[in-house]
Design a protein around this motif. Structure first.
Motif, PDB file in Angstrom:
ATOM      1  N   GLY A   1       0.834  -1.203   0.000  1.00  0.00           N
ATOM      2  CA  GLY A   1       0.000   0.000   0.000  1.00  0.00           C
ATOM      3  C   GLY A   1       0.868   1.253   0.000  1.00  0.00           C
ATOM      4  N   GLU A   2       0.447   2.240   0.767  1.00  0.00           N
ATOM      5  CA  GLU A   2       1.297   3.436   0.916  1.00  0.00           C
ATOM      6  C   GLU A   2       2.099   3.357   2.206  1.00  0.00           C
ATOM      7  OE1 GLU A   2      -0.503   7.253  -0.009  1.00  0.00           O
ATOM      8  OE2 GLU A   2       0.114   6.802  -2.062  1.00  0.00           O
ATOM      9  N   TYR A   3       2.049   2.198   2.879  1.00  0.00           N
ATOM     10  CA  TYR A   3       2.800   2.044   4.128  1.00  0.00           C
ATOM     11  C   TYR A   3       4.289   1.887   3.874  1.00  0.00           C
ATOM     12  CZ  TYR A   3      -1.748   1.063   6.259  1.00  0.00           C
ATOM     13  OH  TYR A   3      -3.049   1.136   6.683  1.00  0.00           O
ATOM     14  N   PHE A   4       4.624   1.216   2.780  1.00  0.00           N
ATOM     15  CA  PHE A   4       6.022   0.850   2.583  1.00  0.00           C
ATOM     16  C   PHE A   4       6.538   1.283   1.214  1.00  0.00           C
ATOM     17  CE2 PHE A   4       3.995  -2.444   5.231  1.00  0.00           C
ATOM     18  CZ  PHE A   4       4.703  -2.250   6.413  1.00  0.00           C
ATOM     19  N   ALA A   5       7.504   2.164   1.226  1.00  0.00           N
ATOM     20  CA  ALA A   5       8.164   2.550  -0.021  1.00  0.00           C
ATOM     21  C   ALA A   5       9.490   1.802  -0.159  1.00  0.00           C
ATOM     22  CB  ALA A   5       8.403   4.047  -0.051  1.00  0.00           C
ATOM     23  N   ASN A   6       9.888   1.099   0.911  1.00  0.00           N
ATOM     24  CA  ASN A   6      11.154   0.359   0.913  1.00  0.00           C
ATOM     25  C   ASN A   6      10.982  -0.962   1.666  1.00  0.00           C
ATOM     26  OD1 ASN A   6      13.051   2.376  -0.278  1.00  0.00           O
ATOM     27  ND2 ASN A   6      12.313   3.566   1.472  1.00  0.00           N
ATOM     28  N   SER A   7      12.002  -1.799   1.585  1.00  0.00           N
ATOM     29  CA  SER A   7      12.002  -3.036   2.360  1.00  0.00           C
ATOM     30  C   SER A   7      12.165  -2.696   3.842  1.00  0.00           C
ATOM     31  CB  SER A   7      13.167  -3.917   1.903  1.00  0.00           C
ATOM     32  OG  SER A   7      13.070  -4.145   0.509  1.00  0.00           O
ATOM     33  N   VAL A   8      11.611  -3.570   4.727  1.00  0.00           N
ATOM     34  CA  VAL A   8      11.676  -3.300   6.183  1.00  0.00           C
ATOM     35  C   VAL A   8      11.900  -4.586   6.979  1.00  0.00           C
ATOM     36  CG1 VAL A   8      10.219  -1.238   6.324  1.00  0.00           C
ATOM     37  CG2 VAL A   8       9.139  -3.493   6.304  1.00  0.00           C
ATOM     38  N   ILE A   9      12.487  -4.411   8.180  1.00  0.00           N
ATOM     39  CA  ILE A   9      12.579  -5.528   9.123  1.00  0.00           C
ATOM     40  C   ILE A   9      11.186  -5.735   9.719  1.00  0.00           C
ATOM     41  CG2 ILE A   9      13.598  -6.324  11.306  1.00  0.00           C
ATOM     42  CD1 ILE A   9      16.142  -4.778  10.518  1.00  0.00           C
ATOM     43  N   ILE A  10      10.763  -7.000   9.785  1.00  0.00           N
ATOM     44  CA  ILE A  10       9.386  -7.300  10.220  1.00  0.00           C
ATOM     45  C   ILE A  10       9.265  -7.264  11.742  1.00  0.00           C
ATOM     46  CG2 ILE A  10       7.565  -9.073  10.250  1.00  0.00           C
ATOM     47  CD1 ILE A  10       8.670 -10.020   7.510  1.00  0.00           C
ATOM     48  N   ASN A  11       8.291  -6.504  12.225  1.00  0.00           N
ATOM     49  CA  ASN A  11       7.897  -6.527  13.636  1.00  0.00           C
ATOM     50  C   ASN A  11       6.362  -6.537  13.670  1.00  0.00           C
ATOM     51  OD1 ASN A  11       7.039  -3.906  13.064  1.00  0.00           O
ATOM     52  ND2 ASN A  11       8.901  -2.989  13.894  1.00  0.00           N
ATOM     53  N   GLN A  12       5.799  -6.473  14.853  1.00  0.00           N
ATOM     54  CA  GLN A  12       4.343  -6.573  14.980  1.00  0.00           C
ATOM     55  C   GLN A  12       3.624  -5.486  14.185  1.00  0.00           C
ATOM     56  OE1 GLN A  12       2.895  -9.228  16.012  1.00  0.00           O
ATOM     57  NE2 GLN A  12       0.873  -8.362  15.563  1.00  0.00           N
ATOM     58  N   GLU A  13       4.202  -4.286  14.231  1.00  0.00           N
ATOM     59  CA  GLU A  13       3.595  -3.151  13.521  1.00  0.00           C
ATOM     60  C   GLU A  13       3.568  -3.406  12.002  1.00  0.00           C
ATOM     61  OE1 GLU A  13       4.786   1.539  13.385  1.00  0.00           O
ATOM     62  OE2 GLU A  13       5.780   0.265  14.862  1.00  0.00           O
ATOM     63  N   VAL A  14       4.664  -3.978  11.513  1.00  0.00           N
ATOM     64  CA  VAL A  14       4.752  -4.287  10.080  1.00  0.00           C
ATOM     65  C   VAL A  14       3.724  -5.358   9.714  1.00  0.00           C
ATOM     66  CG1 VAL A  14       6.239  -5.328   8.306  1.00  0.00           C
ATOM     67  CG2 VAL A  14       7.167  -3.568   9.828  1.00  0.00           C
ATOM     68  N   ILE A  15       3.611  -6.381  10.560  1.00  0.00           N
ATOM     69  CA  ILE A  15       2.630  -7.452  10.305  1.00  0.00           C
ATOM     70  C   ILE A  15       1.221  -6.866  10.221  1.00  0.00           C
ATOM     71  CG2 ILE A  15       1.499  -9.476  11.357  1.00  0.00           C
ATOM     72  CD1 ILE A  15       4.331 -10.336  12.279  1.00  0.00           C
ATOM     73  N   GLU A  16       0.923  -5.957  11.152  1.00  0.00           N
ATOM     74  CA  GLU A  16      -0.420  -5.354  11.134  1.00  0.00           C
ATOM     75  C   GLU A  16      -0.662  -4.552   9.857  1.00  0.00           C
ATOM     76  OE1 GLU A  16      -0.727  -3.364  14.961  1.00  0.00           O
ATOM     77  OE2 GLU A  16      -0.550  -5.323  15.956  1.00  0.00           O
ATOM     78  N   ALA A  17       0.367  -3.856   9.415  1.00  0.00           N
ATOM     79  CA  ALA A  17       0.210  -3.086   8.173  1.00  0.00           C
ATOM     80  C   ALA A  17       0.024  -4.014   6.971  1.00  0.00           C
ATOM     81  CB  ALA A  17       1.417  -2.172   7.971  1.00  0.00           C
ATOM     82  N   ILE A  18       0.755  -5.130   6.967  1.00  0.00           N
ATOM     83  CA  ILE A  18       0.591  -6.097   5.863  1.00  0.00           C
ATOM     84  C   ILE A  18      -0.815  -6.691   5.906  1.00  0.00           C
ATOM     85  CG2 ILE A  18       1.413  -8.277   4.849  1.00  0.00           C
ATOM     86  CD1 ILE A  18       4.214  -7.615   6.016  1.00  0.00           C
ATOM     87  N   GLU A  19      -1.296  -6.955   7.122  1.00  0.00           N
ATOM     88  CA  GLU A  19      -2.676  -7.463   7.285  1.00  0.00           C
ATOM     89  C   GLU A  19      -3.684  -6.473   6.698  1.00  0.00           C
ATOM     90  OE1 GLU A  19      -2.957  -8.268  11.476  1.00  0.00           O
ATOM     91  OE2 GLU A  19      -2.211 -10.318  11.223  1.00  0.00           O
ATOM     92  N   LYS A  20      -3.427  -5.183   6.954  1.00  0.00           N
ATOM     93  CA  LYS A  20      -4.360  -4.165   6.442  1.00  0.00           C
ATOM     94  C   LYS A  20      -4.390  -4.176   4.916  1.00  0.00           C
ATOM     95  CE  LYS A  20      -4.143  -0.951  10.295  1.00  0.00           C
ATOM     96  NZ  LYS A  20      -3.201   0.029  10.853  1.00  0.00           N
ATOM     97  N   CYS A  21      -3.309  -4.613   4.314  1.00  0.00           N
ATOM     98  CA  CYS A  21      -3.244  -4.630   2.845  1.00  0.00           C
ATOM     99  C   CYS A  21      -3.824  -5.913   2.247  1.00  0.00           C
ATOM    100  CB  CYS A  21      -1.803  -4.456   2.375  1.00  0.00           C
ATOM    101  SG  CYS A  21      -1.077  -2.886   2.853  1.00  0.00           S
ATOM    102  N   CYS A  22      -4.256  -6.865   3.097  1.00  0.00           N
ATOM    103  CA  CYS A  22      -4.761  -8.150   2.587  1.00  0.00           C
ATOM    104  C   CYS A  22      -5.946  -7.973   1.642  1.00  0.00           C
ATOM    105  CB  CYS A  22      -5.181  -9.073   3.734  1.00  0.00           C
ATOM    106  SG  CYS A  22      -3.817 -10.009   4.408  1.00  0.00           S
ATOM    107  N   GLU A  23      -6.833  -7.065   1.969  1.00  0.00           N
ATOM    108  CA  GLU A  23      -8.018  -6.917   1.112  1.00  0.00           C
ATOM    109  C   GLU A  23      -7.640  -6.373  -0.269  1.00  0.00           C
ATOM    110  OE1 GLU A  23     -10.751  -4.383   3.178  1.00  0.00           O
ATOM    111  OE2 GLU A  23      -9.447  -2.633   3.069  1.00  0.00           O
TER     112      GLU A  23
END
Ligand code: ADP
Length: 398
Positions: free
Chosen positions: A96-118
């Motif tokens: 989505g618009e959360y990530f313009a680059n690669s990131v180390i995964i933490n809980q916050e990142v997982i939640e953002a990826i979840e938000k992009c599931c739809e």
């Protein structure tokens, strides 16, 4: 540092264990036909024969467990234990618009990826299952997410804006994002090397044709347009996805058939594409076979597919005011000589000529255009895994 790269696709899971000192692949493999009859894991330890495990893979979590077992297998494994794996790099489809680059995964990142599931219902859930499975089996090992959307962040407004009321862009960030960015980035860099030209001075149309497919216009090392949009549904005709469609068909069908939004979404994402037209399969191998056996709808599905790809290559040639090279990659692009030929047959006006012998070869990066071809055409096996491993190492080195 040893990095395990996981690339969970809609019906496949590719993996590589890469030694970052040498960038050598210690083992790699492919789970195919996940959730379809005949699923199998092909595990290839470097320098040894490949081994097939043909247990049924019901979903991606079963596949991840099988991969980890194969990597530590007493006979076919390449590490003694999971402890030798320093990091895991995941291909994640929609940032989505959360990530313009690669990131180390933490809980916050997982939640953002979840938000992009739809936004990527066929892919992000598979990516999250991979992340959760690694977390459970290898707790404490750092994981990195590399997003398919990142490369396309260079698209100009004219390429990413939809002609909808502007407030929906402001409210919901409805715009075109593009996918397969890691693959388009890799093959466009590789083709510049093969052309012997600086990446910053080449115009390339990259065709990533797999179960999901997209085309990208890469001008001077930057994505300036791509066929997928807000979700991986837009653009080409795909295995099960409709691609571009008159939006009015959707409301019309919903009324006629009394469909909910979820049911309509399922039709567009899972029952359409070449599967929908042919009624045979989502797998191009099955459709090619059916077409050769005289199945007219299978033949039509292949025709519709190739025609659309050819039209987009023309469109992107116009968008870039020229093209130096066309690249085919991914499952279908790398393996189906007949599909490449059918597409290139439309491109005579560009002076494209295919060398039929070279086009029939497989398995390595090579030029398939004839010496007199005005635009050069290449098949380049994609290597998203290497890009993901490099990004993973770079983030963990910081
Ligand atoms: P994804 O990662 O999106 O699942 P892939 O890049 O793995 O997709 O590509 C899978 C597609 O490639 C399948 O539809 C498959 O039929 C097609 N494919 C693979 N090998 C061949 C082949 N030899 N001939 C035709 N199609 C092939």
């Amino acid at each position: 540092m040893k990095v395990l790269v996981l690339n969970c696709g809609s019906s496949s899971l590719k993996y590589q264990l890469i030694d970052m000192e040498t960038e050598g692949v210690l083992a790699k493999g492919l789970c195919e036909r996940i959730g379809i009859e005949g699923s199998r894991l092909k595990h290839q330890p470097a320098g040894k024969d490949a081994v097939i495990f043909d247990d049924y893979q019901e979903d991606h979590s079963v596949s991840v467990k099988m991969v980890l077992d194969a990597l530590t297998h007493p006979e076919y494994g390449v590490v003694k234990s999971m402890k030798e794996i320093n990091a895991v790099g995941h291909r994640v489809v929609h940032g989505g618009e959360y990530f313009a680059n690669s990131v180390i995964i933490n809980q916050e990142v997982i939640e953002a990826i979840e938000k992009c599931c739809e936004l990527a219902p066929l892919h992000n859930p598979a990516n999250l299952i991979g992340i959760a499975a690694c977390d459970k089996i290898m707790p404490g090992v750092p994981q990195v997410a590399v997003f398919d959307t990142a490369f396309h962040q260079t698209m100009p407004e004219r390429a990413y804006m939809y002609a909808l009321p502007y407030e929906y862009y402001e409210k919901y960030k409805i715009r075109r994002y593009g996918f397969h960015g890691t693959s388009h980035r890799f093959v466009s860099e590789e083709v510049a090397k093969m052309l012997g030209r600086p990446y910053e001075e080449t115009k390339t149309v990259t065709c990533h044709l797999g179960n999901g497919g997209s085309i990208c216009a890469v001008r001077n090392g930057k994505s300036i347009d791509t066929t997928m949009g807000f979700t991986p549904l837009e653009g080409l005709v795909m295995g099960t996805r409709a691609g571009d469609i008159d939006a009015a068909v959707i409301t019309y069908l919903m009324e006629k058939e009394n469909l909910t939004a979820a049911e309509m979404d399922n039709i567009l994402n899972k029952q359409s594409g070449v599967l929908g037209i042919s009624g045979v399969s989502s797998d191009f191998r099955d459709i090619e076979e059916a077409s050769e056996a005289g199945n007219a709808r299978a033949g039509m599905a292949l025709d519709v597919f190739a025609y659309k790809v050819a039209k987009r290559i023309g469109a992107y040639t116009a968008a870039m005011n020229g093209v130096d090279a066309i690249v085919f990659t991914a499952g279908l692009g790398e393996n189906s000589a007949s599909t490449r030929k059918e597409i290139c047959d439309y491109l005579g006006y560009l002076g494209v000529h295919i060398d039929s012998y070279n086009n029939s070869l497989r398995g390595k990066a090579m030029e398939i255009s004839a010496p007199d071809s005005r635009v050069r055409v290449f098949v380049i096996p994609t290597n998203e895994e290497l890009v993901i491993a490099r990004d993973t190492k770079e983030l963990l080195d910081k």
